[in-house]
Write an enzyme that holds these catalytic residues in place. Structure first.
Site, mmCIF file in Angstrom:
data_model
loop_
_atom_site.group_PDB
_atom_site.id
_atom_site.type_symbol
_atom_site.label_atom_id
_atom_site.label_comp_id
_atom_site.label_asym_id
_atom_site.label_seq_id
_atom_site.Cartn_x
_atom_site.Cartn_y
_atom_site.Cartn_z
ATOM 1 N N ARG A 85 0.785 -1.226 0.000
ATOM 2 C CA ARG A 85 0.000 0.000 0.000
ATOM 3 C C ARG A 85 0.816 1.274 0.000
ATOM 4 O O ARG A 85 0.716 2.086 -0.913
ATOM 5 C CB ARG A 85 -0.973 0.018 1.189
ATOM 6 N N HIS A 111 -7.570 -3.794 -7.631
ATOM 7 C CA HIS A 111 -7.323 -3.091 -6.358
ATOM 8 C C HIS A 111 -8.588 -3.117 -5.494
ATOM 9 O O HIS A 111 -9.498 -2.314 -5.687
ATOM 10 C CB HIS A 111 -6.913 -1.645 -6.655
ATOM 11 N N TYR A 119 -16.748 13.541 -14.123
ATOM 12 C CA TYR A 119 -16.606 14.732 -14.968
ATOM 13 C C TYR A 119 -15.265 14.792 -15.693
ATOM 14 O O TYR A 119 -15.113 15.533 -16.647
ATOM 15 C CB TYR A 119 -16.744 16.006 -14.132
#
Length: 816
Positions: free
Chosen positions: A32, A78, A122
């Site tokens: 991580r 993931h 967006y």
């Protein structure tokens, strides 16, 4: 039931917690928070690049919705929240965070002001061209692939990373027990260092630093501290200073402006501008007129407009010291190396990268060799088939089916299975004469390629040449000029106090009870001597000072309170002011004994300090220099031997010289005089040496005197006595002294206080009832040593004398 019970294990909580936390730590360290030393990527970044590449979302194709990429990564590789994946995706697109961005993004991807990016629905993203260099050759079995979390697909453990991404883009992260902070570097410089290490496998750090000059932040700035850099590159840990790029511009009307064009790495520009403006509003610096953020599409620009005739460099130094215009950057180069977190220096990181790249090229070459050999085998079969074409066709026509045809070709003409498959799959148009020529040409090329591949695999020098050549091409394509400037020394920032404090003259008052205030001269003059103190309290210090002066207040319990004059709360002269206990706790019976002002702590001044239990010392002003906690804590200026002991007086000995002898008086009526040179200069926490042989007595006060001086003595019965100093001969320290009062059997006189009698001065006695009694010494005759003086205070009506001090007959206050 019994079977179920046998599965239950009795374990201690310590074992369970240790085991589970150990597993969790291993996971977040490896999977991580920390980057791999080979490709410089954390798992989430690697998975994003791999998934986007697999999906064909590359720099030469149209942008795609970020949400699609995030969904792919989350669904296949993931198993974490979409927000963490999107944050990692956005960061890789931010050109003020990465030196070579790995993602190109359309839409709002955040800003240097720490504005949040637009939602992933967006924005659009695709891999940058540089990111494709990270993935180049991944399809040639160059890296190990492992199954994903649900065993449905394979993902890489590391990317081929055809440029040294760990150093170029840096990394930051925190895991269990480990953190990493690796700054970005210049791609061209790092590749030069890698090329040098390929040629010289064991270079010195100094040699590598000829190529890698230091970090190269995407936000530019100035890096200071070559020794810190060297330490960081040697050990993986070190500190440098990063400051903004600034210049001072002249404006019309005798004004100046500080123009900031680059700020330190990872500093929030909006917060920086806000902090500078707060300094202007709070008037922490006198001289800033306006702060403007003038950044636009052409680049970053902050303007700090200054008032007329101010010290621009002084203000800039203050801002460097007190805002993020200058920050410390601490290297902590930790990366995963052979599955373990390791702090690595520059040489170790480059070495690990070179080894990995050699491994990648070796695996790629093996892959290419096998492919070429397989193809050559097929081509040889096709050439042979075309040379006996009629027999081959006859054999195929005489076969039952494809399988039989392959079998017959293998048995009749000694073709291999794969060659037979290629022959039966051959299209009719390929039987032309030109195709044979093409095949022979292809066979020649394959033989050349195979020879080259074998050469690379057999000769390490050839492999190094290939690696160097490919790195040079990447450098040629992606290298950009350095953005950050490097300076050898960290500039020491000296901020002149006149910058932060406007100089003005003020009246300062310190009272015995601990009240403190400064007032404007106007307020003082308008108050007609009304100082606002409570009954029974009086000023131990009252002077006109500069706001740049320092004030030292000494208490009777050995505590020193320090205040710069500009930090004293401003109040009207009629007001009482603030009590020192609002910031510093003092004992109930603690009083301010003396206060002195100094210009700075370099002055050659000493203080003479005496205690009631017979100790005395001199301490230099420099020893009283305040620490960082002076606002909240008093410091010790003398060590008191017992709880009952008090400080009786603190006198300042200026560099201009002083009276040559000290005169001490004890409560029981003894006087002792000796030379000041007998008193040693010691530290602030020392108790000093013996001043008087007291027996069952106590020191009440001392005065500094010349041979021709006169002193006044006030006794407990209200008697005042004036005598010549020469009545007491000069002897040596720590004696009992001689009697300076006549001992009476009934109600003997005891000395309360002594003072030097100066021409044109009065003495003021404070009594136990809070009353003040003025004495004009000129009205009193000189007495012999054995005299008890004359009664001047009615102790029944006015109270017992407590102390006596000099008082100006002329009420005007002298300037310091």
């Amino acid at each position: 039931m019994a079977e179920n019970q046998s599965k239950i294990q009795e374990l201690t909580l310590e074992d369970i917690m240790g085991d589970r936390f150990g597993r969790y730590s291993k996971y977040i360290i490896q999977e991580r928070a920390l980057p791999d030393v080979r490709d410089g990527l954390k798992p989430v970044q690697r998975r994003i690049l791999f998934a986007m590449n697999k999906d064909g979302n590359t720099h030469d194709k149209a942008f795609r919705k970020s949400a699609k990429s995030v969904g792919n990564v989350m669904g296949n590789f993931h198993p974490h929240g979409d927000s963490s994946i999107y944050e990692a995706l956005v960061r890789m697109s931010q050109d003020w965070k990465l030196r070579v961005p790995l993602i190109e993004m359309h839409g709002n991807n955040g800003s240097i002001d720490n504005d949040p990016p637009a939602a992933m629905r967006y924005t659009e993203a695709r891999l940058s061209e540089a990111a494709e260099e990270m993935l180049n050759d991944i399809d040639k079995e160059t890296v190990d692939m492992v199954l994903n979390f649900d065993d449905t697909e394979y993902e890489p453990t590391v990317l081929p990373a055809r440029f040294p991404n760990l150093l170029v883009n840096g990394a930051t992260g925190i895991s269990a027990g480990y953190a990493t902070e690796i700054p970005p570097h210049n791609l061209g410089e790092v590749i030069d260092a890698v090329l040098y290490m390929i040629k010289h496998p064991n270079p010195t750090l100094d040699k590598l630093m000829e190529f890698v000059k230091g970090p190269d932040f995407p936000t530019g700035g100035i890096i200071q501290g070559l020794s810190g850099l060297k330490q960081a590159y040697k050990t993986g840990k070190g500190r440098i200073v990063v400051r903004s790029k600034t210049k001072i511009e002249e404006l019309r009307g005798n004004k100046q402006q500080i123009q900031i064009s680059e700020i330190p790495y990872e500093v929030n520009k909006a917060m920086l501008v806000k902090k500078i403006d707060e300094i202007r509003v709070m008037k922490k610096v006198d001289g800033i007129a306006e702060v403007r953020d003038e950044s636009d599409r052409d680049g970053l620009s902050i303007a700090i407009e200054l008032k007329k005739d101010v010290d621009a460099q002084g203000i800039l130094n203050y801002l460097f010291k007190n805002t993020d215009l200058q920050v410390s950057y601490n290297f902590n180069m930790v990366a995963i190396n052979h599955l373990r977190p390791e702090r690595m220096g520059l040489k170790d990181i480059i070495q690990a990268y070179v080894e990995f790249q050699k491994e990648v090229i070796t695996k790629r070459t093996r892959f290419n060799l096998k492919k070429a050999e397989d193809r050559l085998h097929i081509v040889a079969g096709l050439i042979k088939a075309l040379s006996i074409l009629d027999q081959v066709i006859k054999t195929i026509r005489g076969s039952k089916d494809k399988k039989d045809a392959k079998q017959n070709l293998v048995s009749n003409f000694e073709f291999s299975e794969r060659q037979a498959e290629a022959i039966v799959s051959l299209q009719l148009y390929r039987l032309t004469n030109t195709d044979v020529t093409e095949l022979k040409k292809e066979a020649q090329q394959l033989n050349d390629s195979i020879a080259t591949y074998n050469k690379i695999l057999e000769n390490p020098n050839e492999l190094s040449k290939v690696l160097s050549s490919e790195l040079r091409q990447i450098k040629k394509k992606y290298a950009t000029p350095r953005l950050s400037e490097i300076q050898e020394q960290i500039e020491e920032l000296v901020v002149d106090r006149t910058i932060t404090v406007p100089e003005e003259q003020v009246m300062v008052l310190v009272s015995q009870s601990g009240y403190l205030k400064r007032s404007s001269l106007r307020s003082y003059k308008a108050s007609f001597e009304e100082d606002g103190l409570k009954d029974g309290d009086f000023a131990v210090f009252k002077k006109e000072l500069s706001t740049l002066d320092h004030l030292l207040m000494f208490t009777n319990k050995g505590n020193l309170i320090y205040r710069p004059v500009h930090e004293i709360s401003e109040a009207r002269w009629k007001d009482t002011g603030e009590h020192i206990s609002q910031t510093i706790g003092l004992d109930d019976d603690e009083i301010i004994l003396e206060a002195y002002n100094v210009k700075d702590f370099k002055q050659p001044i000493a203080f003479l300090i005496a205690t009631s239990d017979g100790y005395i010392k001199q301490t230099a002003l420099a020893d009283f220099k305040p620490g960082r906690t002076y606002r909240k804590k008093a410091t010790m200026f003398i060590k008191l031997k017992t709880d009952a002991a008090t400080v009786v007086k603190v006198a300042m000995l200026s560099e201009k010289g002083h009276r040559g002898t000290i005169f001490l008086a004890s409560h029981n009526g003894y006087g002792l005089r000796y030379d000041l040179l007998e008193i040693p200069v010691v530290g602030a926490r020392a108790a000093g040496v013996k001043s008087m042989d007291l027996r069952d007595d106590a020191v009440v006060n001392f005065v500094l005197v010349d041979e021709d001086d006169q002193i006044g003595i006030i006794t407990n019965r209200g008697s005042f006595k004036k005598m010549r100093v020469k009545e007491v001969s000069v002897t040596s320290r720590a004696r009992r002294g001689v009697q300076i009062l006549r001992e009476l059997k009934k109600e003997p006189h005891r000395i309360i206080d002594i003072a030097v009698v100066e021409r044109g001065q009065a003495l003021e006695v404070l009594t136990s009832r809070g009353m003040f009694h003025d004495i004009i010494p000129a009205d009193h005759p000189l007495n012999e040593r054995y005299s008890n003086g004359s009664f001047i205070i009615d102790t029944d009506s006015e109270g017992t004398p407590i102390s006596m001090r000099e008082k100006e007959l002329d009420p005007t206050i002298t300037k310091s």
